[in-house]
Write a protein that holds these residues in place. Structure first.
Motif, short mmCIF file in Angstrom:
data_model
loop_
_atom_site.label_atom_id
_atom_site.label_comp_id
_atom_site.label_asym_id
_atom_site.label_seq_id
_atom_site.Cartn_x
_atom_site.Cartn_y
_atom_site.Cartn_z
N GLY A 63 0.80 -1.22 0.00
CA GLY A 63 0.00 0.00 0.00
C GLY A 63 0.83 1.27 0.00
O GLY A 63 0.33 2.33 -0.38
N ASN A 64 2.09 1.19 0.40
CA ASN A 64 2.93 2.40 0.44
C ASN A 64 3.08 3.05 -0.94
O ASN A 64 3.31 4.26 -1.03
CB ASN A 64 4.33 2.06 0.97
N TYR A 65 2.95 2.24 -1.99
CA TYR A 65 3.16 2.79 -3.33
C TYR A 65 1.96 3.58 -3.83
O TYR A 65 2.03 4.23 -4.87
CB TYR A 65 3.52 1.67 -4.31
N ALA A 66 0.87 3.55 -3.10
CA ALA A 66 -0.32 4.31 -3.50
C ALA A 66 -0.06 5.81 -3.46
O ALA A 66 -0.75 6.59 -4.13
CB ALA A 66 -1.50 3.95 -2.61
N GLY A 67 0.92 6.24 -2.67
CA GLY A 67 1.25 7.67 -2.60
C GLY A 67 2.52 8.04 -3.32
O GLY A 67 3.05 9.14 -3.12
N CYS A 68 3.01 7.15 -4.18
CA CYS A 68 4.28 7.39 -4.87
C CYS A 68 4.05 8.21 -6.13
O CYS A 68 3.94 7.69 -7.24
CB CYS A 68 4.95 6.05 -5.22
N SER A 69 3.97 9.52 -5.94
CA SER A 69 3.58 10.41 -7.04
C SER A 69 4.61 10.48 -8.16
O SER A 69 4.30 10.94 -9.26
CB SER A 69 3.33 11.82 -6.50
N THR A 70 5.83 10.02 -7.91
CA THR A 70 6.87 10.07 -8.95
C THR A 70 6.87 8.82 -9.83
O THR A 70 7.57 8.79 -10.85
CB THR A 70 8.26 10.19 -8.29
N LEU A 71 6.09 7.80 -9.48
CA LEU A 71 6.14 6.52 -10.19
C LEU A 71 5.67 6.69 -11.64
O LEU A 71 4.59 7.22 -11.90
CB LEU A 71 5.26 5.48 -9.47
N VAL A 72 6.50 6.22 -12.57
CA VAL A 72 6.21 6.32 -14.00
C VAL A 72 5.82 4.96 -14.58
O VAL A 72 4.89 4.85 -15.37
CB VAL A 72 7.43 6.88 -14.77
N ARG A 73 6.52 3.91 -14.17
CA ARG A 73 6.25 2.58 -14.72
C ARG A 73 6.07 1.58 -13.59
O ARG A 73 6.95 1.44 -12.74
CB ARG A 73 7.38 2.12 -15.64
N LEU A 74 4.94 0.88 -13.60
CA LEU A 74 4.68 -0.19 -12.66
C LEU A 74 4.39 -1.45 -13.46
O LEU A 74 3.34 -1.57 -14.10
CB LEU A 74 3.48 0.15 -11.76
N ARG A 75 5.34 -2.37 -13.44
CA ARG A 75 5.18 -3.62 -14.19
C ARG A 75 5.46 -4.79 -13.26
O ARG A 75 6.59 -4.98 -12.81
CB ARG A 75 6.11 -3.65 -15.40
N ALA A 76 4.41 -5.56 -13.00
CA ALA A 76 4.53 -6.72 -12.12
C ALA A 76 3.85 -7.93 -12.76
O ALA A 76 3.43 -8.85 -12.06
CB ALA A 76 3.90 -6.41 -10.77
N ASN A 77 3.74 -7.93 -14.07
CA ASN A 77 3.03 -9.02 -14.75
C ASN A 77 3.77 -10.35 -14.62
O ASN A 77 4.97 -10.40 -14.38
CB ASN A 77 2.83 -8.68 -16.23
N ASN A 78 3.00 -11.41 -14.77
CA ASN A 78 3.53 -12.77 -14.76
C ASN A 78 4.21 -13.11 -13.44
O ASN A 78 5.37 -13.49 -13.40
CB ASN A 78 4.48 -12.99 -15.95
#
Length: 1008
Positions: free
Chosen positions: A405-420
């Protein structure tokens, strides 16, 4: 005596003022009576000598200035006679007012440097001209700068070889990085430069040479940069003698192999070590942990194996990158305590175990890429603790748990890839609305729950990939507010409800894939406002109502799949204008007529499961629209059969005459062509008799492994290309008799090839503007004739490489690349049964009168292989050397990705102008290997590979296509894109779109 002490600081003006002052003094004074008469001549002489020396420096600087242009007008405005020489911009003088330094980096200077002028400055110790636009050769005059201690010519555009500068034995700083120098570098000249502390020779096109042992004698070196310098062989153990080294970079030398030498562990002052993109093998040497000052370490894209336990004491690391190796084992738990670490890239290795949970939680962590490994356990939760994380890439592992849940406030995040992975639970609500997020890829997991309405606030979001999960609930209406969306793939989930009515507001949307969910209701009419749509897949839902006619306005649409729904009503006539490679309306409740332009063999099966549909074309696979039509067609069939019978009788007589006169007319040796059978696939304006009579030696235009090709001109002026294929042996072969005696061959001669019939049936169904048109086949007992449209500009190979090659600018070559890609895409994805070409090459891409490309000779290699295999049990590989995908070396199984590889080679031919195999590539190497070896991730190297005939403005565009070619020729088939993706990438690289050029083109909707 004071006056004599001041002499060295005077100039000629000072002397003139002194004379005027003396004249004004009383006649009886000491100065007038004694000092002035005796010292005046000496004083004037000495000052004139000094002024003459300074005048030489002035003149030399004026010569230097005259050879260059000051584009910024920041430098030479101060270089005038009104200014003192030592006040010139970039000039530093010594205590004698002699020029000691010329320091003009990044000043936008251009031109050819006058090194003879510069090195005439006898006191010059520093020459810094780095990062300008200088060109020409670095001349031997540079040897005259004998007092030089600092030389920087980096980041310019010089040419030729660098001269031997052994005489510059006082140099402490030498920077020739990215100077565009070539040839053999004079490594021997370094032996005398024992004072060198800084040496940078990378990013040049030097001739290959072993690691220069001369460098190992430079014991004062603290900086050594030999990246992309054509170094081969191994890094010597003696590198450990350079104990003062703080920065060592020997990356991007594709012929540098062997293991990391143990000697490197002695370089305890190192704070940066770059060894990436070489051919290094072996393990990280024991004792590597001694490098406790190391801050930046990159040994990516090598073949290093073993674990990284030796690195657990490198607590100062800020950036650690070793992706693309053969590393295994676990990440040491100590990495979780590295308080400076901000970059971690270990993707494409064989790591296992859990990732230390504290990793990245201490410093302003920026990115992590640990994809394509075998990591287990949870994702570390605190990598955005300092609010700087841009990339969270953990795809293709075995992670469990959810997204912290900490990443819910990560305003700088550009790419989130957790597939497979094996992730589950719901996605934290705040993630959907992150303002900088561009891609969220969670495919192939076990996520559930809805997409939050906050997705409308994600103004940067371009790609949403959620396929193969358990997501549920309706799509939020605010989805349309995410105005940057390009791709949406929600396939195989449990989404329900209707498709948002306002989806038409997504003007950039290119791909909408919602298949196999629980969507219901009507397809929104506004979908026709998504003007960029290339693919729509809504299959396997519970959609009802009519198909919106507005879809017909989507001029870019290539694929439309609405199968397995509950759609009703008629198929809109407006869809007739679409140029589709895939269409599927099967298993719905559609009624009425199928528009004639959609009722074609290529879409067989696309309308099945709709009992209410009918077609005027019996080949469509659905019922005819009226019984009267059936009877009419039956009558026409009888009439056609009668006509064919008459034609057969005529052909029998013609064949008799043809056989008798074959030697006189030098026609093809039709040994048993007593009867011909014609199968037409288009309306014909000629008879088989006209074709057969025209097959004369003088009309022969080509020969291949499967037969001869003839160009014939009919009486009405129409031009055709006819391929003549013998069913058995080549009649001209010397070994004809021995083959004729083969019982296996006799069996083949007694019956027509089933494979041939099946292939012709497949070819006959093709209707695409970028695939050569097959008019008909004409067969006899032992011969096959395939009659194609004739393309006057020959093959792409001829236009690029033969004696008939023509100059083609990048706009023409780009259109050829895109058209050929679309043709292959149709074969792979648009046909009823996917077809693999198996011999994609520039010889098989033909060009019409407007240089429009058409794929030719597809599938025949497969037929011929089947026939040959019946006589010879040896393995027969379809394809051509230089184009063959590497997997042929270890498997006989091929798929469409083999075609993609071959097409990548064609793209490289178009960009570079080179053949697939050239002597300059080296023994056993082809163009794909050559491009990889030179690429090294360096933009300048890519520009160097582009055909020099292109205008400068289009070279950047050609580089984009070269990158696509690199993807196509990936060694592993699974890493290559599909042809559908290749087409999309090429469309994105459209030079006209990027430059604003308007090109008038004909409508590609050719009538068949």
């Amino acid at each position: 005596m004071v006056f004599f002490f001041l002499i060295p600081f005077w100039n000629f003006t000072d002397v003139t003022n002194l004379i005027s002052l003396s004249i004004e003094m009383p006649a009886g004074s000491f100065f007038r009576r004694w000092l002035f008469p005796r010292g005046f001549m000496f004083l004037v002489s000495l000052c004139m000598v000094l002024q003459s020396s300074r005048g030489d420096d002035f003149q030399l600087l004026m010569q230097f200035k005259s050879s260059l242009k000051d584009e910024s007008s920041r430098v030479f405005d101060s270089w005038t006679t009104r200014n003192r020489l030592c006040n010139f911009t970039g000039i530093v003088c010594d205590s004698n007012r002699m020029v000691k330094e010329i320091s003009l980096p990044q000043e936008e200077l251009s031109g050819i440097v006058s090194f003879d002028s510069v090195c005439g400055l006898e006191s010059l110790e520093k020459l810094d001209l780095g990062a300008n636009f200088l060109y020409g050769r670095v001349t031997d005059h540079l040897r005259n700068c004998s007092r030089l201690e600092y030389l920087d010519l980096s980041n310019n555009s010089f040419s030729g070889e660098f001269p031997d500068l052994s005489v510059l034995n006082q140099l402490k700083f030498l920077n020739l990085n990215a100077t565009s120098l070539s040839g053999r570098f004079p490594w021997k000249s370094l032996e005398n430069m024992t004072s060198l502390g800084f040496l940078s020779l990378g990013d040049n096109v030097f001739e290959k040479s072993p690691f220069p042992l001369e460098v190992l004698k430079l014991e004062k070196l603290y900086w050594l940069y030999l990246t992309n310098a054509s170094i081969e062989g191994e890094i010597p153990e003696g590198i450990g003698n350079l104990t003062l080294l703080e920065n060592l970079q020997i990356s991007q030398n594709s012929y540098l192999s062997g293991k990391i030498p143990d000697g490197i562990t002695k370089l305890t002052r190192l704070w940066e070590l770059e060894l990436h993109e070489n051919q290094l093998t072996g393990k990280i040497p024991v004792g590597f942990g001694n490098l406790t000052n190391l801050v930046y370490f990159d040994a990516s894209a090598n073949y290093i194996e073993g674990d990284i336990s030796e690195l657990k004491s490198l607590t100062q690391l800020q950036s650690f990158q070793m992706y693309g190796n053969n590393l295994s084992g676990e990440i040491p738990v100590e990495f979780g305590e590295f308080k400076s670490l901000v970059e971690l890239s270990l993707y494409r290795n064989r790591f296992t175990g859990t990732v230390p949970q504290k990793i990245g939680s201490w410093a302003p962590f920026q990115f992590i890429d640990i994809s394509e490994n075998f990591f287990t356990g949870p994702i570390p939760p605190d990598m955005c603790k300092q609010g700087q994380l841009t990339d969270l890439l953990v795809l293709q592992n075995k992670f469990t748990g959810g997204i912290p849940g900490n990443y819910a406030g990560c305003s700088t995040l550009v790419r989130l890839r957790a597939n497979n992975n094996s992730l589950s639970g719901t996605v934290p609500v705040g993630i959907w609305s992150l303002p900088s997020l561009e891609i969220i890829d969670l495919r192939l997991n076990q996520f559930e729950g809805p997409i939050a309405s906050g997705i409308g606030e994600a103004k940067s979001l371009a790609q949403v990939f959620l396929a193969n999960n358990r997501f549920n609930g309706p799509l939020p209406e605010r989805l349309s507010e995410a105005s940057s969306l390009v791709s949406i793939n929600l396939s195989s989930n449990n989404f329900s409800g209707g498709i948002p009515e306002n989806i038409g507001e997504l003007k950039k949307l290119n791909s909408l894939i919602l298949d196999h969910n629980l969507f219901s209701g009507n397809i929104p009419v506004s979908i026709g406002s998504c003007v960029s749509l290339n693919e729509i897949n809504l299959a396997g839902n519970s959609l009802s109502g009519e198909i919106p006619a507005s879809i017909g306005s989507l001029t870019s649409l290539n694929s439309l799949n609405l199968s397995d729904n509950q759609l009703s009503g008629e198929i809109p006539v407006a869809l007739s204008s679409l140029r589709l490679s895939l269409l599927d309306f099967s298993n719905n409740r559609l009624t009425g007529h199928i528009p004639s332009s959609l009722s074609m063999v290529a879409f067989n099966g696309s309308f099945s499961g709709n009992p209410g549909l009918c077609s005027e074309d019996t080949r469509s696979g659905v019922r005819p629209c009226s019984s009267h039509s059936s009877r009419s067609k039956g009558h026409r069939t009888v009439i056609i059969c009668l006509l064919v019978g008459i034609v057969v009788l005529i052909i029998l007589g013609a064949c008799f005459v043809f056989t008798k006169s074959k030697h006189k007319n030098q026609q093809i040796p039709a040994r048993k062509s007593d009867s011909w059978n014609i199968k037409q696939f288009h309306i014909l304006s000629f008879s088989e008799d006209q074709v057969v009579k025209a097959l004369k030696q003088e009309n022969l235009i080509g020969k291949g492994g499967s037969g001869n090709v003839y160009k014939i001109v009919l009486d009405n002026g129409k031009q055709l290309a006819v391929k003549h294929i013998w069913k058995s042996e080549n009649p001209g072969a010397d070994h004809r008799r021995s083959l004729s005696s083969s019982p296996m061959l006799s069996v083949r001669k007694d019956r027509r090839s089933k494979e041939y019939d099946a292939e012709v049936a497949a070819l006959s169904s093709i209707r695409h503007v970028n695939v050569v048109k097959l008019y008909c086949s004409i067969t006899s007992e032992d011969s096959n004739l395939l009659v194609y449209e004739y393309l006057p500009n020959g093959s792409l190979w001829d236009r690029l490489h033969s004696s008939n090659k023509t100059k083609m600018d990048w706009l023409v070559r780009y259109e050829i690349a895109l058209g050929a890609a679309r043709g292959l895409e149709y074969l792979h994805h648009g046909c009823d049964h996917a077809m693999i070409h198996r011999d994609v090459k520039s010889c098989n891409i033909l060009l019409d009168e407007k240089m429009k490309p058409k794929i030719a000779d597809f599938g025949l290699a497969k037929i011929l292989e089947a026939s040959i295999a019946s006589i010879d049990t040896s393995c027969v590989i379809a394809g051509t050397h230089g184009y063959i995908a590497p997997e042929y070396a270890y498997t006989s199984k091929v798929n469409e990705k083999s075609d993609v590889y071959s097409f990548g080679v064609v793209l490289m031919e178009l960009v570079t102008g080179k053949k697939p195999v050239e002597p300059e590539f080296g023994e056993n190497n082809n163009i794909a290997q050559w491009v990889c070896s030179r690429l090294m991730g360096n933009k300048e190297s890519m520009m160097d590979m582009v055909d020099s005939s292109f205008s400068v403005g289009f070279k950047e565009d050609a580089v984009k296509v070269l990158k696509i070619a690199m993807h196509c020729t990936a060694r592993l088939p699974s890493l290559r894109p599909s042809m559908r993706m290749v087409v999309q990438m090429l469309e994105d690289a459209d030079p006209c779109k990027l430059t604003g050029i308007v090109v008038n083109s004909e409508d590609d909707n050719e009538k068949f």
